[in-house]
Write a protein that holds these residues in place. Sequence first.
Motif, PDB file in Angstrom:
ATOM      1  N   TYR A  17     -10.059   9.224   5.670  1.00 13.79           N
ATOM      2  CA  TYR A  17     -10.206   9.285   4.223  1.00 13.79           C
ATOM      3  C   TYR A  17     -11.705   9.239   3.936  1.00 13.79           C
ATOM      4  O   TYR A  17     -12.301   8.166   3.857  1.00 13.79           O
ATOM      5  CB  TYR A  17      -9.462   8.173   3.461  1.00 13.79           C
ATOM      6  CG  TYR A  17      -9.083   8.668   2.078  1.00 13.79           C
ATOM      7  CD1 TYR A  17     -10.084   8.918   1.119  1.00 13.79           C
ATOM      8  CD2 TYR A  17      -7.779   8.986   1.750  1.00 13.79           C
ATOM      9  CE1 TYR A  17      -9.783   9.456  -0.120  1.00 13.79           C
ATOM     10  CE2 TYR A  17      -7.456   9.509   0.508  1.00 13.79           C
ATOM     11  CZ  TYR A  17      -8.471   9.753  -0.418  1.00 13.79           C
ATOM     12  OH  TYR A  17      -8.149  10.284  -1.653  1.00 13.79           O
TER      13      TYR A  17
ATOM     14  N   TYR B  17       0.272  14.205   7.267  1.00 15.71           N
ATOM     15  CA  TYR B  17      -0.304  13.300   6.252  1.00 15.71           C
ATOM     16  C   TYR B  17       0.803  12.823   5.334  1.00 15.71           C
ATOM     17  O   TYR B  17       1.390  13.609   4.608  1.00 15.71           O
ATOM     18  CB  TYR B  17      -1.398  14.028   5.450  1.00 15.71           C
ATOM     19  CG  TYR B  17      -2.207  13.128   4.547  1.00 15.71           C
ATOM     20  CD1 TYR B  17      -2.041  13.162   3.158  1.00 15.71           C
ATOM     21  CD2 TYR B  17      -3.136  12.235   5.075  1.00 15.71           C
ATOM     22  CE1 TYR B  17      -2.792  12.327   2.321  1.00 15.71           C
ATOM     23  CE2 TYR B  17      -3.895  11.403   4.255  1.00 15.71           C
ATOM     24  CZ  TYR B  17      -3.711  11.448   2.880  1.00 15.71           C
ATOM     25  OH  TYR B  17      -4.449  10.634   2.073  1.00 15.71           O
TER      26      TYR B  17
ATOM     27  N   LYS C 299     -11.798   6.364  -0.925  1.00 18.89           N
ATOM     28  CA  LYS C 299     -10.829   5.744  -1.845  1.00 18.89           C
ATOM     29  C   LYS C 299     -10.389   4.376  -1.334  1.00 18.89           C
ATOM     30  O   LYS C 299     -10.045   3.490  -2.112  1.00 18.89           O
ATOM     31  CB  LYS C 299      -9.609   6.664  -1.970  1.00 18.89           C
ATOM     32  CG  LYS C 299      -8.468   6.070  -2.779  1.00 18.89           C
ATOM     33  CD  LYS C 299      -7.231   6.950  -2.748  1.00 18.89           C
ATOM     34  CE  LYS C 299      -6.079   6.327  -3.514  1.00 18.89           C
ATOM     35  NZ  LYS C 299      -4.820   7.091  -3.329  1.00 18.89           N
TER      36      LYS C 299
ATOM     37  N   MET D 280      -1.302   5.040   4.216  1.00 17.78           N
ATOM     38  CA  MET D 280      -2.260   4.773   5.319  1.00 17.78           C
ATOM     39  C   MET D 280      -1.588   4.063   6.488  1.00 17.78           C
ATOM     40  O   MET D 280      -1.760   4.454   7.650  1.00 17.78           O
ATOM     41  CB  MET D 280      -3.391   3.907   4.779  1.00 17.78           C
ATOM     42  CG  MET D 280      -4.433   3.524   5.778  1.00 17.78           C
ATOM     43  SD  MET D 280      -5.504   2.231   5.082  1.00 17.78           S
ATOM     44  CE  MET D 280      -6.963   2.472   6.114  1.00 17.78           C
TER      45      MET D 280
ATOM     46  N   TYR E  13      -6.961   9.490  11.615  1.00 17.25           N
ATOM     47  CA  TYR E  13      -6.726   9.377  10.161  1.00 17.25           C
ATOM     48  C   TYR E  13      -8.097   9.350   9.497  1.00 17.25           C
ATOM     49  O   TYR E  13      -8.991   8.595   9.915  1.00 17.25           O
ATOM     50  CB  TYR E  13      -5.960   8.092   9.842  1.00 17.25           C
ATOM     51  CG  TYR E  13      -5.878   7.779   8.361  1.00 17.25           C
ATOM     52  CD1 TYR E  13      -6.857   7.013   7.725  1.00 17.25           C
ATOM     53  CD2 TYR E  13      -4.828   8.264   7.584  1.00 17.25           C
ATOM     54  CE1 TYR E  13      -6.790   6.747   6.361  1.00 17.25           C
ATOM     55  CE2 TYR E  13      -4.748   7.983   6.220  1.00 17.25           C
ATOM     56  CZ  TYR E  13      -5.733   7.228   5.622  1.00 17.25           C
ATOM     57  OH  TYR E  13      -5.668   6.952   4.268  1.00 17.25           O
TER      58      TYR E  13
ATOM     59  N   ASP F  83       0.840  -1.197   0.000  1.00 10.29           N
ATOM     60  CA  ASP F  83       0.000   0.000   0.000  1.00 10.29           C
ATOM     61  C   ASP F  83       0.878   1.253   0.000  1.00 10.29           C
ATOM     62  O   ASP F  83       1.872   1.326   0.716  1.00 10.29           O
ATOM     63  CB  ASP F  83      -0.884   0.000   1.253  1.00 10.29           C
ATOM     64  CG  ASP F  83      -1.752   1.243   1.306  1.00 10.29           C
ATOM     65  OD1 ASP F  83      -2.628   1.390   0.428  1.00 10.29           O
ATOM     66  OD2 ASP F  83      -1.519   2.089   2.182  1.00 10.29           O
TER      67      ASP F  83
END
Length: 336
Positions: free
Chosen positions: A264, A244, A274, A248, A262, A120
Amino acid sequence: MSKTRPTLGEFIIDNQQDFPYSTGELSRLIRSIRLAAKVVNHEVNKAGLVDITGAVGEQNIQGEDQQKLDIFANKTFIQTLTNREIVCGIASEENDEYITIAGSRKDHNNKYVVLMDPLDGSSNIDVNVSVGTIFSIYRRVTPLGTPVTSEDFLQPGNLQVAAGYIIYGTSTMLVYTTGHGVNGFTLNPALGSWYLSHPDMKFPDIGNIYSINEGNYAHFPTGVKKYIKYCQEEEENRPYTSRYIGSMVSDIHRNMIKGGIYIYPKSSKHEKGKLRLLYECNPMAFIVEQAGGKASDGYQRIMDIKPTELHERSPIFCGSKKMVEKAEEFMKEYED
Ligand code: P6P
């Protein structure tokens, strides 16, 4: 004399009671992930030498075909899991369909399925920013002796038996849970052993870091915009710090140690967010909750969502419990 830190192998043996129904297969599964992670770590760590070892798609100086690292990571984890005769199926971000594994006896008698994002944040590799592998493990729900079906993969996150990530950063760590807390192991590359460096990891209840791609601000729902402004107000322990990384695993790992949230969210660019529910949101949510944090889609617990598609996406708000709860308040008050 400080107590020596157990290796991952010793930890698994010492905590075998955590797997009361496993005949050692789950332990072997974690061990196979450990092995694959070492192989991937070696490649990730020399990525910067690509122009010496040959760019993607070309032959490198050893005459080997240079592969994109996320494809290499995907192949490595699939091969290692397949060779160990433990899983009956694998789903990966890199594969459109799930992979059925019949086993050497071709009898489909293995009882676990693994879902993973093999690398990732891989776009960060070219700029030497940390990336991660995320994995999620379930018991199959269809009968042993038959090929896996999509039903074995489309399970809600609250049925995970284990989940974890590997972060290929300044050091390489394997962080995982089997539902009995979260433990972090750091690789000593010289010895090839993983040592328990972060026992019983816990999210601070409140932190002062918020992680979100504010470049998408104009596309966010009103509740997210209001929460970002809340983070920036001069009140109490605010303004928070914005951090940021665009990876992730790295953002959540840092926030688990320092405290933070966190996010998204969904937006006009990503109507369901996403990140992928099955192999990004669910495993990270399992870890976050086991570390005393909270993980939702802004309204409902991530791990209670009933998946309908292998690669479906979900918004995610996860981290320090009080910070997630405050963000959820804004999402509820300004639902649009
Ligand atoms: P954006 C990496 O591609 C990833 O899946 C996560 O690791 C990361 O947090 C997010 O996407 C970054 O996405 O849109 O902010 O670049």
